[in-house]
Design an enzyme around this catalytic site. Structure first.
Site, mmCIF file in Angstrom:
data_model
loop_
_atom_site.group_PDB
_atom_site.id
_atom_site.type_symbol
_atom_site.label_atom_id
_atom_site.label_comp_id
_atom_site.label_asym_id
_atom_site.label_seq_id
_atom_site.Cartn_x
_atom_site.Cartn_y
_atom_site.Cartn_z
ATOM 1 N N THR A 126 48.451 31.038 -34.905
ATOM 2 C CA THR A 126 48.187 31.041 -33.469
ATOM 3 C C THR A 126 49.474 31.042 -32.659
ATOM 4 O O THR A 126 50.457 30.381 -33.016
ATOM 5 C CB THR A 126 47.338 29.818 -33.094
ATOM 6 O OG1 THR A 126 46.132 29.843 -33.853
ATOM 7 C CG2 THR A 126 46.996 29.816 -31.618
ATOM 8 N N GLY A 131 45.348 33.866 -30.001
ATOM 9 C CA GLY A 131 44.542 32.894 -30.710
ATOM 10 C C GLY A 131 43.457 33.616 -31.489
ATOM 11 O O GLY A 131 43.654 34.065 -32.608
ATOM 12 N N SER A 132 42.283 33.768 -30.856
ATOM 13 C CA SER A 132 41.208 34.518 -31.499
ATOM 14 C C SER A 132 41.621 35.971 -31.743
ATOM 15 O O SER A 132 41.212 36.590 -32.723
ATOM 16 C CB SER A 132 39.950 34.472 -30.624
ATOM 17 O OG SER A 132 39.468 33.145 -30.512
ATOM 18 N N GLY A 345 25.455 3.133 -25.787
ATOM 19 C CA GLY A 345 25.492 2.771 -24.381
ATOM 20 C C GLY A 345 26.911 2.517 -23.895
ATOM 21 O O GLY A 345 27.843 3.244 -24.248
ATOM 22 N N GLY A 346 27.086 1.478 -23.100
ATOM 23 C CA GLY A 346 28.408 1.166 -22.557
ATOM 24 C C GLY A 346 29.435 0.899 -23.630
ATOM 25 O O GLY A 346 30.621 1.220 -23.485
ATOM 26 N N GLU A 369 39.857 27.017 -36.650
ATOM 27 C CA GLU A 369 39.390 27.881 -37.746
ATOM 28 C C GLU A 369 38.411 28.954 -37.244
ATOM 29 O O GLU A 369 37.554 29.425 -37.985
ATOM 30 C CB GLU A 369 38.731 27.063 -38.864
ATOM 31 C CG GLU A 369 39.617 26.006 -39.487
ATOM 32 C CD GLU A 369 40.560 26.567 -40.532
ATOM 33 O OE1 GLU A 369 40.669 27.785 -40.649
ATOM 34 O OE2 GLU A 369 41.184 25.761 -41.254
ATOM 35 N N THR A 371 36.681 30.074 -33.204
ATOM 36 C CA THR A 371 35.800 29.471 -32.214
ATOM 37 C C THR A 371 34.331 29.775 -32.506
ATOM 38 O O THR A 371 33.995 30.662 -33.289
ATOM 39 C CB THR A 371 36.127 29.992 -30.812
ATOM 40 O OG1 THR A 371 35.867 31.421 -30.789
ATOM 41 C CG2 THR A 371 37.586 29.744 -30.446
#
Length: 388
Positions: A126, A131-132, A345-346, A369, A371
């Site tokens: 990359t 990238g792709s 939850g929290g 590896e 997208t």
């Protein structure tokens, strides 16, 4: 074909699980908090034989199957994705290119230390603008006498700048083909080569205990013999490398999903509201049921693809299975961490609970590896659709 793991695989799973619980789980939160890459634990993983699972015995490996590697990656990732991806990249992106395309001399020089886990290797693909669209590589390598002179940059490269990194294999333009397309080759660049710099590590959203750097090359000279495989075949080499990696990162995602399931079941059985465990409430129990479905489906897809690899299935069939496994497992992992965080939850928003780390770590699974968009493109092409 059966995708059920053998008794040997199940026994191996238990040994890796014991190691992960003893050597990684107690420290993962601290490594994450300090952005610390634990080379000492990486080398313990090497001593356990994890980096040599698929390597031949002549280089110190066990000559095992790809399925065993996926089992190890899954179990390590259940406690820490940073260490899971370290193993995945060390084998899939570090060892495999040299093992598959290297000369005997290159294998003899580099593989023993890599297979033993004494050293690590990265794979420089990359770039800032590539990238792709990996074919848009701008890094160049010019043959000057008996040396390659490399100029350019790479980014997001795993295992590339640690104290035990010994080399990075990079893709570079080495010329132009007759039809005007760039000729791309792969070249081994040892650590410490003048002109090769691993820049400061990234400050990432997740995978804080994984070693990831941008790389720069300025007049970097390496011997012509460091060419990996045939000149101009680099594009095909990294495509083959990524096929295996998609299944392996699917195993990372599978470990994440299973961890979310286990943590959620335990918490929902212990946490009480309105006088009863929250797992008694359909709103919680049904979401956890979805986690079980994701875990089972992802497991079947990942190990089906691994079994096809081990059986020497036609490349077209394996590529399709790898893309399907990667897409489903990684997107499910992101969903699984969201569900687990909601169940907690929290408390799921507090760093003292592992679900917080898993939530941060999961997103990159949909990107690295290849997208999710690339996986859908590959699947569509495998179906015969002329998608671009």
């Amino acid at each position: 074909m059966s995708y059920e793991l053998s008794e040997e695989h199940r026994e191996f799973r238990h040994s890796v699980r014991d190691f992960a619980q003893a050597e990684i789980a107690p420290h993962a939160a601290e490594w994450d908090r300090k952005h610390y890459f634990p080379t000492e634990v990486v080398q313990k993983m090497g001593a356990l034989g994890l980096f040599g699972l698929t390597a031949p015995e002549q280089y110190g490996g066990s000559g095992g199957d790809f399925t065993s590697l996926c089992v190890a990656i899954e179990e390590i990732s259940k406690v820490d994705q940073s260490m899971g991806i370290t193993l995945e990249a060390a084998v899939g992106l570090g060892i495999n290119p040299i093992l598959t395309f290297g000369t005997d001399a290159q294998k003899d020089e580099w593989l023993p230390d890599l297979v033993a886990g004494r050293r690590l290797a990265g794979f420089g693909l990359t770039e800032p603008e590539s990238g792709s669209d990996a074919g848009a590589t701008k890094t160049r390598a010019v043959l000057d006498g008996d040396e390659w002179v490399i100029d350019g940059s790479k980014q997001f490269i795993t295992n590339s700048g640690s104290s035990i990194t010994s080399l990075v294999t990079v893709t570079a333009r080495t010329g132009e083909k007759a039809d005007g397309r760039p000729e791309i080759s792969t070249i081994i660049v040892p650590t410490g080569t003048p002109g090769f710099v691993a820049e400061a590590a990234y400050d990432k959203l997740g995978w804080h205990a994984s070693d990831t750097h941008p790389l720069s090359f300025s007049g970097c000279r390496v011997p012509a013999a460091n060419l990996l495989g045939e000149r101009g075949k680099g594009f095909g080499q990294f495509l083959a490398t990524l096929d295996d990696g998609r299944v392996a990162i699917g195993a990372v995602a599978l470990g994440c999903i299973k961890a979310c399931l286990e943590m959620s079941v335990q918490y929902a059985g212990e946490r009480k509201t309105f006088g009863v465990p929250i797992g008694q409430k359909q709103g919680v129990a049904f979401q956890i049921s979805d986690l079980k479905v994701m875990a089972d489906a992802a497991e079947l897809l990942v190990y089906r693809a691994a079994a096809l690899k081990d059986a020497g299935a036609p490349m077209k069939e394996f590529k399709q299975a790898a893309a399907v496994a990667k897409l489903y497992a990684t997107e499910s992992a992101v969903t699984a961490t969201r569900i687990a965080t909601q169940v907690f939850g929290g408390y799921g928003f507090m760093e003292e609970y592992p679900v917080t780390r898993f939530y941060r770590d999961a997103k990159i699974l949909e990107i690295g590896e290849g997208t999710s968009e690339v996986q859908r493109m590959l699947i569509a092409r495998g179906l015969g659709l002329p998608v671009e």
